[in-house]
Design an enzyme around this catalytic site. Structure first.
Site, PDB file in Angstrom:
ATOM      1  N   GLY A  21      -1.924  -0.023  -3.820  1.00  0.00           N
ATOM      2  CA  GLY A  21      -2.504  -0.944  -2.843  1.00  0.00           C
ATOM      3  C   GLY A  21      -2.919  -0.119  -1.636  1.00  0.00           C
ATOM      4  O   GLY A  21      -2.469   1.015  -1.466  1.00  0.00           O
ATOM      5  N   ILE A  65      -3.487   1.107   2.389  1.00  0.00           N
ATOM      6  CA  ILE A  65      -2.491   1.539   3.399  1.00  0.00           C
ATOM      7  C   ILE A  65      -1.812   0.313   4.002  1.00  0.00           C
ATOM      8  O   ILE A  65      -2.480  -0.613   4.460  1.00  0.00           O
ATOM      9  CB  ILE A  65      -3.191   2.348   4.515  1.00  0.00           C
ATOM     10  CG1 ILE A  65      -3.958   3.530   3.941  1.00  0.00           C
ATOM     11  CG2 ILE A  65      -2.177   2.811   5.571  1.00  0.00           C
ATOM     12  CD1 ILE A  65      -4.880   4.226   4.964  1.00  0.00           C
ATOM     13  N   GLY A  66      -0.494   0.297   3.973  1.00  0.00           N
ATOM     14  CA  GLY A  66       0.266  -0.802   4.578  1.00  0.00           C
ATOM     15  C   GLY A  66       0.474  -1.995   3.669  1.00  0.00           C
ATOM     16  O   GLY A  66       1.066  -3.003   4.080  1.00  0.00           O
ATOM     17  N   ASP A 120       5.591   5.157  -5.818  1.00  0.00           N
ATOM     18  CA  ASP A 120       4.813   4.373  -4.838  1.00  0.00           C
ATOM     19  C   ASP A 120       3.352   4.838  -4.757  1.00  0.00           C
ATOM     20  O   ASP A 120       2.680   4.597  -3.769  1.00  0.00           O
ATOM     21  CB  ASP A 120       5.512   4.349  -3.465  1.00  0.00           C
ATOM     22  CG  ASP A 120       5.461   5.680  -2.718  1.00  0.00           C
ATOM     23  OD1 ASP A 120       5.061   6.709  -3.324  1.00  0.00           O
ATOM     24  OD2 ASP A 120       5.832   5.694  -1.528  1.00  0.00           O
ATOM     25  N   ARG A 134       4.768  -1.079  11.079  1.00  0.00           N
ATOM     26  CA  ARG A 134       5.411   0.160  10.644  1.00  0.00           C
ATOM     27  C   ARG A 134       5.545   1.143  11.806  1.00  0.00           C
ATOM     28  O   ARG A 134       6.489   1.912  11.876  1.00  0.00           O
ATOM     29  CB  ARG A 134       4.580   0.757   9.499  1.00  0.00           C
ATOM     30  CG  ARG A 134       5.102   2.028   8.944  1.00  0.00           C
ATOM     31  CD  ARG A 134       4.526   2.297   7.576  1.00  0.00           C
ATOM     32  NE  ARG A 134       3.103   2.612   7.597  1.00  0.00           N
ATOM     33  CZ  ARG A 134       2.347   2.728   6.522  1.00  0.00           C
ATOM     34  NH1 ARG A 134       2.856   2.532   5.333  1.00  0.00           N
ATOM     35  NH2 ARG A 134       1.059   3.032   6.614  1.00  0.00           N
ATOM     36  N   LEU A 175       2.566 -13.418  -0.956  1.00  0.00           N
ATOM     37  CA  LEU A 175       3.926 -13.103  -1.413  1.00  0.00           C
ATOM     38  C   LEU A 175       4.612 -12.211  -0.387  1.00  0.00           C
ATOM     39  O   LEU A 175       4.116 -11.139  -0.070  1.00  0.00           O
ATOM     40  CB  LEU A 175       3.886 -12.372  -2.757  1.00  0.00           C
ATOM     41  CG  LEU A 175       3.637 -13.198  -4.021  1.00  0.00           C
ATOM     42  CD1 LEU A 175       3.815 -12.334  -5.248  1.00  0.00           C
ATOM     43  CD2 LEU A 175       4.544 -14.410  -4.099  1.00  0.00           C
TER      44      LEU A 175
END
Ligand code: ADP
Ligand SMILES: Nc1nc2c(ncn2[C@H]2C[C@H](O)[C@@H](COP(=O)(O)O)O2)c(=O)[nH]1
Length: 206
Positions: free
Chosen positions: A11, A13-14, A86, A142, A186
């Protein structure tokens, strides 16, 4: 997916890749492969001047990912622990196609293929799809210094690039299961039932 489970969370960034892959590794008791971000010596400089630092940064990411994945994946399959990562190795090309051009991009492509073509690919990808506002909000949450004042235009292009890349992987790796989750709706961080929904979908393919 009966043998050698290897899940990659992807996905923009973030989107929540590191958060979700950490939770999945814990839940399934899989080995977690997380990419190196904080120790990257070029990220700070890259965000100050993308054109000047892109080649060094993309090469650094490529070499690190190759080393990390190669050390684990190029061992005999039977002795390998189940893995959740990841990132997918193709992430390198998503960024490089956006940040490099001309001779540098040509050379990068060649090195990318040389290093990665024989790496085993994940058998399942969890693709967290989120829109620009959600991503900007999470990047802010973040709170990494070098990502503050994030260029929304750059991120917006990457969101589109990710869509193109997932379609590409779907076509190139037809055996790979791709589970797309709605990263705007989600909330696997705050709502355990949302996390369970993702776990249940993955279990269908394990
Ligand atoms: N589904 C979610 N709902 C709310 N916050 C989230 C969610 N996923 C991630 N976050 C938060 O957003 C930030 C970015 O998440 P992170 O996992 O670092 O993203 P990525 O690895 O994709 O860049 C973190 O502060 C994390 O706690
Ligand atoms: N130019 C590139 N930047 C990259 C790459 N991989 C990660 N990144 C940047 C994006 C974020 O600022 C930070 C952490 O990445 P997340 O996707 O985990 O948020 O590093 C890359 O290959 N090229």
């Amino acid at each position: 997916m009966k043998q050698n489970p290897y899940i990659a969370v992807e996905g923009a960034i973030g989107a929540g890749k590191t958060t979700l892959s950490t939770m999945l590794a814990q839940r399934f008791d899989f080995r977690l492969m997380k990419e190196i971000v904080e120790e990257n010596p070029f990220l700070d400089k890259f965000y100050q001047n993308i054109e000047e630092w892109a080649f060094q940064l993309e090469m650094f990411f490529l070499c690190n990912r190759y080393k990390q994945l190669g050390d684990i994946l190029l061992t005999p399959a039977g002795s390998r622990q189940p893995i959740v990562s990841d990132y997918h190795i193709y992430k390198n090309m998503i960024f490089a196609e956006r940040t490099l051009s001309g001779v540098q991009l040509d050379k990068y492509r060649q090195i990318y293929h040389l290093l990665t073509d024989d790496l085993p690919k994940p058998n399942l990808i969890v693709y967290i799809k989120a829109d620009l506002d959600t991503l900007l909000h999470r990047i802010q949450k973040r709170g990494r210094g070098f990502e503050q004042n994030f260029d929304a235009g750059y991120l917006s292009q990457l969101v589109e690039d990710y869509e193109t890349a997932i379609s590409h992987i779907r076509a190139q790796e037809p055996d790979t299961v791709i589970i797309t989750i709605d990263g705007n709706k989600l909330d696997f961080v705050e709502r355990p039932e949302d996390f369970e929904q993702i776990v249940a979908k993955i279990k269908e393919h394990l």
